[in-house]
Write a protein that holds these residues in place. Structure first.
Motif, short mmCIF file in Angstrom:
data_model
loop_
_atom_site.label_atom_id
_atom_site.label_comp_id
_atom_site.label_asym_id
_atom_site.label_seq_id
_atom_site.Cartn_x
_atom_site.Cartn_y
_atom_site.Cartn_z
N THR A 93 34.50 38.28 60.20
CA THR A 93 34.52 38.05 59.12
C THR A 93 35.41 36.98 58.45
OG1 THR A 93 33.89 40.70 59.62
CG2 THR A 93 33.89 39.98 57.68
N THR A 94 34.75 36.55 57.26
CA THR A 94 35.09 35.63 56.35
C THR A 94 34.36 35.72 55.53
OG1 THR A 94 35.59 34.12 58.60
CG2 THR A 94 35.83 32.85 55.97
N ARG A 95 34.86 35.83 53.44
CA ARG A 95 34.71 35.88 52.43
C ARG A 95 35.12 33.93 52.16
NH1 ARG A 95 37.55 39.15 47.92
NH2 ARG A 95 36.81 41.01 50.53
N VAL A 96 33.38 33.89 52.12
CA VAL A 96 32.67 33.06 51.26
C VAL A 96 32.42 32.67 50.74
CG1 VAL A 96 31.98 30.24 53.12
CG2 VAL A 96 32.50 31.81 54.38
N THR A 97 32.36 31.55 49.82
CA THR A 97 31.71 31.01 48.32
C THR A 97 30.83 29.76 48.90
OG1 THR A 97 33.55 31.63 46.81
CG2 THR A 97 31.39 30.01 46.14
N ARG A 315 40.73 32.22 51.56
CA ARG A 315 40.95 30.96 51.95
C ARG A 315 39.40 29.86 50.90
NH1 ARG A 315 39.77 26.28 50.24
NH2 ARG A 315 40.66 24.26 51.26
N TRP A 316 38.21 30.44 51.57
CA TRP A 316 36.66 29.93 51.59
C TRP A 316 36.15 30.51 49.81
CZ3 TRP A 316 37.74 25.27 53.26
CH2 TRP A 316 38.27 25.11 54.62
N ALA A 317 36.81 31.62 49.31
CA ALA A 317 36.02 32.01 48.69
C ALA A 317 36.45 32.02 47.21
CB ALA A 317 36.22 33.65 48.70
N TRP A 318 36.27 32.54 46.03
CA TRP A 318 36.53 31.96 44.59
C TRP A 318 36.95 32.72 44.68
CZ3 TRP A 318 30.84 33.57 42.88
CH2 TRP A 318 30.50 34.91 42.46
N ARG A 319 38.27 32.71 43.21
CA ARG A 319 39.42 33.38 42.37
C ARG A 319 39.13 33.77 41.23
NH1 ARG A 319 45.30 30.50 44.23
NH2 ARG A 319 45.49 32.25 43.05
N ARG A 320 39.46 35.38 40.48
CA ARG A 320 38.73 35.55 39.10
C ARG A 320 40.08 34.86 38.06
NH1 ARG A 320 36.90 39.91 37.52
NH2 ARG A 320 36.58 41.04 39.70
N TRP A 321 39.75 34.08 37.19
CA TRP A 321 40.41 34.22 36.12
C TRP A 321 39.93 34.64 34.44
CZ3 TRP A 321 38.04 31.94 31.83
CH2 TRP A 321 36.94 31.56 32.35
N ARG A 322 41.15 34.62 33.59
CA ARG A 322 40.77 35.92 32.53
C ARG A 322 41.93 35.37 31.58
NH1 ARG A 322 41.35 40.18 34.84
NH2 ARG A 322 39.83 40.84 35.35
N ILE A 323 41.05 34.90 30.92
CA ILE A 323 42.03 34.94 29.07
C ILE A 323 41.27 35.29 27.60
CG2 ILE A 323 40.92 33.05 28.33
CD1 ILE A 323 43.13 31.26 27.99
N THR A 324 42.29 36.12 27.36
CA THR A 324 42.23 36.46 26.04
C THR A 324 41.51 35.62 24.95
OG1 THR A 324 42.83 38.41 26.09
CG2 THR A 324 42.57 38.36 24.01
#
Length: 376
Positions: A93-97, A315-324
């Motif tokens: 099972t691989t998480r892929v964007t 490795r092959w999936a998106w990453r969350r980012w955040r800023i105020t």
């Protein structure tokens, strides 16, 4: 007078300078769909929200229909496998964007006339299946193997060429483990939905969506490079019609912003109130891991680095980012951009090509911040 396929299938073209979206593009847009950007909040995109591009028809495969995957060509032991047979192999099972190669096409000038994507042609899922390399090892590749060709069950005509949807991968990619290509039979822990390739599809982590052949029925190993339509005519980066062009392969870095505040129904224009506003989104790249996400709140005059979630090993999936952001009354343009470990980043001015492929222009989101005393 005879009738030909070309009578029903027009050549590729560019939109005229003042030409709006036509009925042909609208017809494509109604049968395909992108990710609602507010759904970027999900780590895993629900299947009904994941983007869909279907070249021809979605094949109808009733649950009791026998399905066979044939593996042949330049192999020592041709195989014919059922979905049940595939489940006897080791499961991965691989998480892929996954992102459509034409994402962003409608923002180009001149606009290539095709599926009119803005920026929403993306989604992230966990795909479960058998590593392709294991199936090819079971079949035994001949020493002169060059390409591995994948044939789907969807059939149609494009630019006058009648065809099954077919794509290929070089042998070293098809048999490699970075990325590890899958013959998938499940999405987010459930059987593949019809629009996502039921009962079998290919998943090629890091590559644009055209490589992830759906409704997979044949895998053919060849001793010459594959020259099918989707490989050598479509999905090439060209400046002029006669160019050989460069092949479209890995996903360029991109960051997308969850639209803040609330929208106008027709224009989707965003409205926020003064004060602290959390800006968040996702960033990804198929070329190297994302190492930075930046946000501009002043039409790209300045940039601030956003907080990138810790690397979770996908490795092959998106990453969350955040800023105020402290919103002040007035009109603002918000932008986001991603940079990966190899230094690839998003352009402020998009390089153009005739197919509208691999566009990763920085996203721009106009926002109206209301006055302090604006009524509800």
């Amino acid at each position: 007078m005879g009738h030909r396929l070309a009578d029903a299938s027009t050549p590729a073209r560019l939109a005229a300078p003042d030409e709006g979206i036509g009925r042909d593009e609208l017809a494509l847009a109604t049968r395909n769909h992108g990710l609602p950007l507010e759904a970027l909040r999900y780590d895993l995109t629900p299947p009904g929200l994941h983007y869909v591009l279907t070249h021809y028809d979605i094949p109808y495969v009733p649950e009791d229909t026998p399905w066979r995957l044939a593996i042949g060509g330049r192999v020592r032991r041709p195989l014919t496998l059922t979905p049940a047979d595939l489940r006897t192999f080791p499961q991965v099972t691989t998480r892929v964007t996954m992102e459509c190669a034409g994402n962003g096409r409608a923002l180009l000038t001149p606009r290539p006339v095709s599926q009119p994507w803005l920026v929403e042609a993306v989604g992230t899922a966990e795909w479960t299946g058998v590593p392709l390399r294991l199936l090819l090892a079971e079949a035994g590749l001949a020493t002169d193997a060059v390409d591995v060709v994948f044939t789907g069950a969807d059939h149609g005509v494009e630019r006058g060429v009648e065809q099954d949807y077919q794509r290929s991968l070089p042998v070293d990619v098809a048999t490699g483990d970075e990325p590890e290509v899958l013959v998938a039979y499940a999405m987010n822990g459930a059987p593949l939905p019809p629009q996502h390739g039921h009962p079998l599809r290919l998943v090629v982590p890091g590559w644009y969506g055209m490589a992830h052949v759906k409704w997979l029925r044949e895998v053919t190993v060849t001793d010459t490079p594959f020259t099918g339509f989707q490989q050598t005519v479509a999905y090439r980066l060209r400046q002029h019609p006669g160019d050989e062009g460069e092949p479209v392969t890995r996903i360029a870095p991109r960051a997308l912003l969850v639209p803040p505040g609330f929208p106008d129904f027709m224009s989707r224009a965003r409205v926020v109130r003064p004060g602290p506003v959390t800006l968040e989104g996702r960033a990804w790249s198929g070329r190297a891991p994302v190492t930075r996400a930046e946000v501009s709140t002043d039409a790209e005059r300045t940039w601030q680095e956003a907080e990138l979630e810790p690397d979770s090993g996908h490795r092959w999936a998106w990453r969350r980012w955040r800023i105020t952001w402290t919103a002040t009354p007035g009109e603002h343009v918000l932008s986001a951009r991603a940079t990966d470990a190899e230094g690839h980043t998003q352009p402020l001015d998009q390089p153009w090509n005739r197919g509208g492929f691999a566009s990763n222009l920085v996203q721009r989101v106009p926002v109206l911040c209301l006055d302090e005393d604006a009524p509800d």
